[in-house]
Design a protein around this motif. Structure first.
Motif, PDB file in Angstrom:
ATOM      1  N   LEU A  33       0.864  -1.182   0.000  1.00  0.00           N
ATOM      2  CA  LEU A  33       0.000   0.000   0.000  1.00  0.00           C
ATOM      3  C   LEU A  33       0.901   1.232   0.000  1.00  0.00           C
ATOM      4  O   LEU A  33       1.685   1.430   0.923  1.00  0.00           O
ATOM      5  CB  LEU A  33      -0.921  -0.002   1.228  1.00  0.00           C
ATOM      6  CG  LEU A  33      -1.805  -1.250   1.396  1.00  0.00           C
ATOM      7  CD1 LEU A  33      -2.618  -1.153   2.685  1.00  0.00           C
ATOM      8  CD2 LEU A  33      -2.723  -1.414   0.202  1.00  0.00           C
ATOM      9  N   HIS A  34       0.771   2.059  -1.032  1.00  0.00           N
ATOM     10  CA  HIS A  34       1.670   3.187  -1.252  1.00  0.00           C
ATOM     11  C   HIS A  34       1.231   4.458  -0.519  1.00  0.00           C
ATOM     12  O   HIS A  34       0.187   4.504   0.130  1.00  0.00           O
ATOM     13  CB  HIS A  34       1.775   3.467  -2.747  1.00  0.00           C
ATOM     14  CG  HIS A  34       0.465   3.852  -3.376  1.00  0.00           C
ATOM     15  ND1 HIS A  34      -0.083   5.105  -3.239  1.00  0.00           N
ATOM     16  CD2 HIS A  34      -0.414   3.140  -4.125  1.00  0.00           C
ATOM     17  CE1 HIS A  34      -1.229   5.168  -3.892  1.00  0.00           C
ATOM     18  NE2 HIS A  34      -1.459   3.983  -4.430  1.00  0.00           N
ATOM     19  N   GLY A  35       2.028   5.508  -0.668  1.00  0.00           N
ATOM     20  CA  GLY A  35       1.770   6.776  -0.001  1.00  0.00           C
ATOM     21  C   GLY A  35       0.867   7.710  -0.782  1.00  0.00           C
ATOM     22  O   GLY A  35       0.387   7.387  -1.877  1.00  0.00           O
ATOM     23  N   ASN A  36       0.655   8.897  -0.224  1.00  0.00           N
ATOM     24  CA  ASN A  36      -0.269   9.891  -0.772  1.00  0.00           C
ATOM     25  C   ASN A  36       0.142  10.362  -2.163  1.00  0.00           C
ATOM     26  O   ASN A  36       1.298  10.689  -2.405  1.00  0.00           O
ATOM     27  CB  ASN A  36      -0.340  11.085   0.193  1.00  0.00           C
ATOM     28  CG  ASN A  36      -1.407  12.093  -0.187  1.00  0.00           C
ATOM     29  OD1 ASN A  36      -1.221  12.916  -1.066  1.00  0.00           O
ATOM     30  ND2 ASN A  36      -2.525  12.040   0.526  1.00  0.00           N
ATOM     31  N   ARG A  56       5.991   3.065  -6.718  1.00  0.00           N
ATOM     32  CA  ARG A  56       6.948   3.553  -5.719  1.00  0.00           C
ATOM     33  C   ARG A  56       7.473   2.424  -4.832  1.00  0.00           C
ATOM     34  O   ARG A  56       8.472   2.598  -4.138  1.00  0.00           O
ATOM     35  CB  ARG A  56       6.295   4.632  -4.843  1.00  0.00           C
ATOM     36  CG  ARG A  56       6.087   5.971  -5.522  1.00  0.00           C
ATOM     37  CD  ARG A  56       7.391   6.711  -5.824  1.00  0.00           C
ATOM     38  NE  ARG A  56       8.210   6.964  -4.662  1.00  0.00           N
ATOM     39  CZ  ARG A  56       8.039   7.991  -3.814  1.00  0.00           C
ATOM     40  NH1 ARG A  56       7.047   8.858  -4.006  1.00  0.00           N
ATOM     41  NH2 ARG A  56       8.855   8.163  -2.792  1.00  0.00           N
ATOM     42  N   LEU A  57       6.795   1.287  -4.850  1.00  0.00           N
ATOM     43  CA  LEU A  57       7.226   0.152  -4.032  1.00  0.00           C
ATOM     44  C   LEU A  57       7.890  -0.927  -4.895  1.00  0.00           C
ATOM     45  O   LEU A  57       7.827  -2.118  -4.578  1.00  0.00           O
ATOM     46  CB  LEU A  57       6.025  -0.427  -3.267  1.00  0.00           C
ATOM     47  CG  LEU A  57       5.500   0.473  -2.142  1.00  0.00           C
ATOM     48  CD1 LEU A  57       4.073   0.111  -1.775  1.00  0.00           C
ATOM     49  CD2 LEU A  57       6.393   0.369  -0.908  1.00  0.00           C
ATOM     50  N   LYS A  58       8.539  -0.491  -5.970  1.00  0.00           N
ATOM     51  CA  LYS A  58       9.137  -1.442  -6.912  1.00  0.00           C
ATOM     52  C   LYS A  58      10.211  -2.314  -6.260  1.00  0.00           C
ATOM     53  O   LYS A  58      10.337  -3.506  -6.566  1.00  0.00           O
ATOM     54  CB  LYS A  58       9.717  -0.703  -8.109  1.00  0.00           C
ATOM     55  CG  LYS A  58      10.837   0.277  -7.775  1.00  0.00           C
ATOM     56  CD  LYS A  58      11.311   1.031  -9.006  1.00  0.00           C
ATOM     57  CE  LYS A  58      12.412   2.032  -8.647  1.00  0.00           C
ATOM     58  NZ  LYS A  58      12.865   2.782  -9.842  1.00  0.00           N
ATOM     59  N   TYR A  59      10.992  -1.730  -5.343  1.00  0.00           N
ATOM     60  CA  TYR A  59      12.037  -2.517  -4.689  1.00  0.00           C
ATOM     61  C   TYR A  59      11.440  -3.600  -3.792  1.00  0.00           C
ATOM     62  O   TYR A  59      12.003  -4.686  -3.655  1.00  0.00           O
ATOM     63  CB  TYR A  59      12.949  -1.613  -3.854  1.00  0.00           C
ATOM     64  CG  TYR A  59      13.729  -0.611  -4.661  1.00  0.00           C
ATOM     65  CD1 TYR A  59      14.660  -1.029  -5.615  1.00  0.00           C
ATOM     66  CD2 TYR A  59      13.546   0.755  -4.486  1.00  0.00           C
ATOM     67  CE1 TYR A  59      15.382  -0.106  -6.360  1.00  0.00           C
ATOM     68  CE2 TYR A  59      14.263   1.688  -5.232  1.00  0.00           C
ATOM     69  CZ  TYR A  59      15.172   1.247  -6.171  1.00  0.00           C
ATOM     70  OH  TYR A  59      15.878   2.164  -6.909  1.00  0.00           O
ATOM     71  N   GLN A  60      10.301  -3.302  -3.201  1.00  0.00           N
ATOM     72  CA  GLN A  60       9.642  -4.280  -2.346  1.00  0.00           C
ATOM     73  C   GLN A  60       8.967  -5.375  -3.189  1.00  0.00           C
ATOM     74  O   GLN A  60       9.041  -6.559  -2.845  1.00  0.00           O
ATOM     75  CB  GLN A  60       8.609  -3.574  -1.447  1.00  0.00           C
ATOM     76  CG  GLN A  60       9.232  -2.739  -0.340  1.00  0.00           C
ATOM     77  CD  GLN A  60      10.032  -1.543  -0.842  1.00  0.00           C
ATOM     78  OE1 GLN A  60       9.531  -0.742  -1.632  1.00  0.00           O
ATOM     79  NE2 GLN A  60      11.278  -1.408  -0.399  1.00  0.00           N
TER      80      GLN A  60
END
Length: 211
Positions: free
Chosen positions: A1-4, A10-14
């Motif tokens: 679950l990404h940020g605002n 944005r969570l590609k590394y995860q």
């Protein structure tokens, strides 16, 4: 679950790291990335319900959640309202509410300045960027004591130089019955991108310990 005002990108590394051992599901929150929205008033409760409905739609049982910033806010509400869906969680840079005790004054000054500039330009109040900035200023409204209802183990993380104050992160970890605190030295609110290896390994170890 990404940020605002962001997306799952944005969570590609995860996503890359965890796909080796888990089925990874990323989603763009309502009105962000490739997800659509409506004129329904935005709230973290609404977005938590979206996540709950997706979990049901996919026929999943208990899931592990990684939530960054707004994603952490959503995750907390999801865990309180739908404990049966959560196995364990890792949340980063999360707030229960926005006031001088939780978020740095500089951060709120910047957001208020951005909102004022948009209002001066007569940006529509239906504009998603405007709605998301107002969401940051006005929500969430989570009672710290309500975190006692969370049944799942939760890794509560923040950067040493986070926009979320350390005492607030400590409060969240303390109020969750199975909460564990992790502060990343030298990191900021952007730890998932700044120090992905350490960030991911910390979560992986936590998930494995709570299987």
């Amino acid at each position: 679950l990404h940020g605002n005002n962001s997306s799952m990108a944005r969570l590609k590394y995860q996503q890359e790291y965890f796909k080796g051992n888990y089925k990874v599901i990323g989603l763009d929150s309502r009105g962000q990335g490739k997800s659509t929205s409506s004129e329904t008033r935005l709230s973290y409760e609404l977005m938590a319900d979206d996540v709950s409905q997706l979990i049901k739609k996919l026929g999943l049982e208990k899931v592990n959640i990684i939530g960054w910033s707004d994603g952490g806010n959503i995750a907390l509400i999801l865990a309180m309202e739908h404990p049966e869906q959560i196995k364990s969680m890792a949340i980063m840079g999360t707030v229960l509410y926005n006031d001088k005790s939780s978020v740095t004054a500089k951060t709120n000054r910047v957001i208020k300045k951005q909102v004022a500039a948009m209002e001066k330009q007569d940006i529509s109040k239906k504009d998603m960027d405007y709605r998301l900035k107002k969401l940051l200023l006005n929500e969430p409204h989570i009672d710290p004591n309500a975190l006692g209802n969370i049944q799942a183990p939760v890794l509560v993380m923040a950067g040493e130089h986070d926009v979320v104050k350390e005492r607030h992160t400590e409060l969240i970890a303390h109020k969750i019955p199975k909460g564990t605190l992790k502060i990343f030295e030298g990191a900021s609110h952007e730890a998932p991108e700044e120090i992905p290896e350490l960030f991911n390994q910390s979560i992986s170890n936590f998930f494995k310990a709570n299987e």
